[in-house]
Design an enzyme around this catalytic site. Structure first.
Site, PDB file in Angstrom:
ATOM      1  N   ASP A 144       2.000  -4.035  11.526  1.00  0.00           N
ATOM      2  CA  ASP A 144       3.040  -3.424  10.709  1.00  0.00           C
ATOM      3  C   ASP A 144       4.147  -2.797  11.551  1.00  0.00           C
ATOM      4  OD1 ASP A 144       3.777  -2.230   7.859  1.00  0.00           O
ATOM      5  OD2 ASP A 144       3.961  -0.624   9.329  1.00  0.00           O
ATOM      6  N   CYS A 172       5.592  -2.634   5.800  1.00  0.00           N
ATOM      7  CA  CYS A 172       5.759  -4.083   5.935  1.00  0.00           C
ATOM      8  C   CYS A 172       4.495  -4.829   5.506  1.00  0.00           C
ATOM      9  CB  CYS A 172       6.132  -4.438   7.371  1.00  0.00           C
ATOM     10  SG  CYS A 172       7.737  -3.788   7.877  1.00  0.00           S
ATOM     11  N   ASP A 173       3.332  -4.269   5.809  1.00  0.00           N
ATOM     12  CA  ASP A 173       2.087  -4.875   5.331  1.00  0.00           C
ATOM     13  C   ASP A 173       2.050  -4.897   3.811  1.00  0.00           C
ATOM     14  OD1 ASP A 173       0.520  -5.784   7.482  1.00  0.00           O
ATOM     15  OD2 ASP A 173      -0.044  -3.752   8.020  1.00  0.00           O
ATOM     16  N   THR A 174       2.334  -3.763   3.197  1.00  0.00           N
ATOM     17  CA  THR A 174       2.242  -3.707   1.744  1.00  0.00           C
ATOM     18  C   THR A 174       3.329  -4.538   1.075  1.00  0.00           C
ATOM     19  OG1 THR A 174       3.418  -1.587   1.833  1.00  0.00           O
ATOM     20  CG2 THR A 174       1.042  -1.503   1.642  1.00  0.00           C
ATOM     21  N   GLY A 177       2.128  -8.043   1.157  1.00  0.00           N
ATOM     22  CA  GLY A 177       1.096  -8.251   0.149  1.00  0.00           C
ATOM     23  C   GLY A 177       1.657  -8.351  -1.251  1.00  0.00           C
TER      24      GLY A 177
END
Length: 402
Positions: A144, A172-174, A177
């Site tokens: 991230d 950025c990860d979320t 997703g």
């Protein structure tokens, strides 16, 4: 309880840590059945991540618990012949395959897009990676913070003295997703109309840039690069964080009438006729002087008082809360945002998990079961595979008949 929009959808989840599990958690909340495939004896890396070392040692780290409720866990070794055979049965009965390996990993394991299409022509196959499945950066590792830096968001977070700064959560990860969950839902609708599956390639870099709004679009349109402005809104003034008597207060007086109402309520009506502040663009130029004057006026009373009075006058305002304070807001309880489940690693203790902020016909969907222990559903693997295959055959038959 309402029928959830994705009831009957079967998701085979090979993902780890955050972006992928967050995606499948969203699909689960909307009704999908999610089966996690985990490495025997190890499982999702997030099982060992979180602030509580004892939970990490037991394979139920807080990072795992946060986004894996409502899923099943099967341990499969995809280098083992028998486990590969079961995996292929599951693939044949799945609606969605989700993975967040580095680019090309699943292909090298013998499950490239062509092989997957042979096993299941209706499969929606989604890969989440840092930079996409091809291109000069496709093989680069991506966490991230790495992606945050490469999007430019760190360069505009903080002040000119403190930037670059990391956003305080793995945004950025979320974002990756969420974008994957959206794309999968769209691909399932496409399959309903055409009978064909899809290959989805989600780039965290691109997904994150797409959510940066005016920071990106203003530069693309005007050619002027954005700069860090701390807690201020670059498009308007006064719009940012101010100082009340007992703590910070966010105010977004983006319209002329809101600015004037703010000045009157703060006991500073003279600011309305000041040549430096009379018009929107002038206020942006003289932002510092305006903020100084408003901070002096607002510092006489508590933030909660200003929040109540400004909102009543149509001026958006709110206290700046800590995370614990935010989660205690009555609004969240009213909308059933937080669900209490039994704790898989600590019997007798509750485990609180969040929803997704969406009400469907007035109902907030919550996980039907706690996060699974590693391999908790191993004994049911054959039953799950058979049930999935039968369901897939019925669906294909119905589609052919129509």
């Amino acid at each position: 309880m309402h029928v959830r929009p994705l009831d009957g959808i079967r998701v085979l989840d090979l993902t780890n840590v955050l972006a992928g599990p967050y995606c499948s958690y969203q699909l689960m909340l909307m009704g999908a059945e999610v089966v996690k495939i985990e490495r025997p004896g190890q499982g999702d890396l997030a099982r060992n991540l979180g602030p509580d070392p004892s939970l990490n040692r037991d394979g139920v780290g807080a990072s795992f618990l946060a986004q894996n409720a409502g899923k099943s866990s099967l341990e499969l070794d995809l280098k083992d012949t028998a486990d590969r055979a079961l995996f292929e049965r599951l693939l044949s009965g799945a609606d969605v395959l989700l993975e967040n390996f580095r680019a090309g990993v699943l292909d090298r394991m013998g499950y490239g897009a062509e092989r997957l299409a042979q096993l299941n022509g209706r499969l929606v196959y989604c890969s989440i990676s840092g930079f996409g499945q091809d291109g000069p950066m496709s093989d680069a590792p991506a966490y991230d913070q790495i992606v945050q830096g490469l999007t430019g968001m760190m360069s505009i977070t903080g002040t000119t003295e403190t930037a670059p700064q990391r956003v305080g959560f793995p945004v950025c990860d979320t974002t990756g997703g969420l974008m994957a969950a959206f794309a999968i839902s769209a691909a399932l609708l496409h399959r309903e109309r055409t009978g064909h599956g899809s290959r989805l390639d989600v780039s965290m870099l691109e997904a994150s840039l797409s959510t940066m709004g005016w920071a990106v679009s203003n530069y693309l349109v005007s050619g002027i690069p954005p700069e860090p402005l701390s807690d201020q809104n670059p498009t308007a003034a006064p719009s940012g964080t101010f100082h009340a008597l007992d703590g910070p207060l966010n105010i977004a007086a983006n319209q002329q009438r809101q600015f004037e109402a703010l000045c009157r309520l703060a006991g500073a009506p003279e600011l309305i006729t000041d040549d430096r502040f009379g018009e929107r663009e002038q206020r942006k130029i003289h932002r510092d002087e305006l903020n100084t004057a408003l901070n002096e006026a607002l510092s006489s009373r508590p933030a909660a008082d200003w929040e109540r009075e400004l909102n009543a006058a149509g001026v958006p305002a709110a206290r700046v809360l800590t995370v614990p304070q935010a989660l205690e807001q009555p609004q969240l309880a009213h909308r059933n945002f937080i669900t209490s489940l039994s704790h898989p690693g600590r019997p007798g203790r509750p485990l609180n998990v969040v929803g997704n902020g969406v009400l469907v016909d007035g109902e907030a969907f919550s996980p039907p079961s706690p996060p699974p222990l590693l391999g908790e559903h191993n004994a049911r693997r054959e039953d799950i595979a058979s049930r999935w295959l039968n369901a897939a055959a019925r669906t294909a038959g119905e589609a052919a008949a129509s």
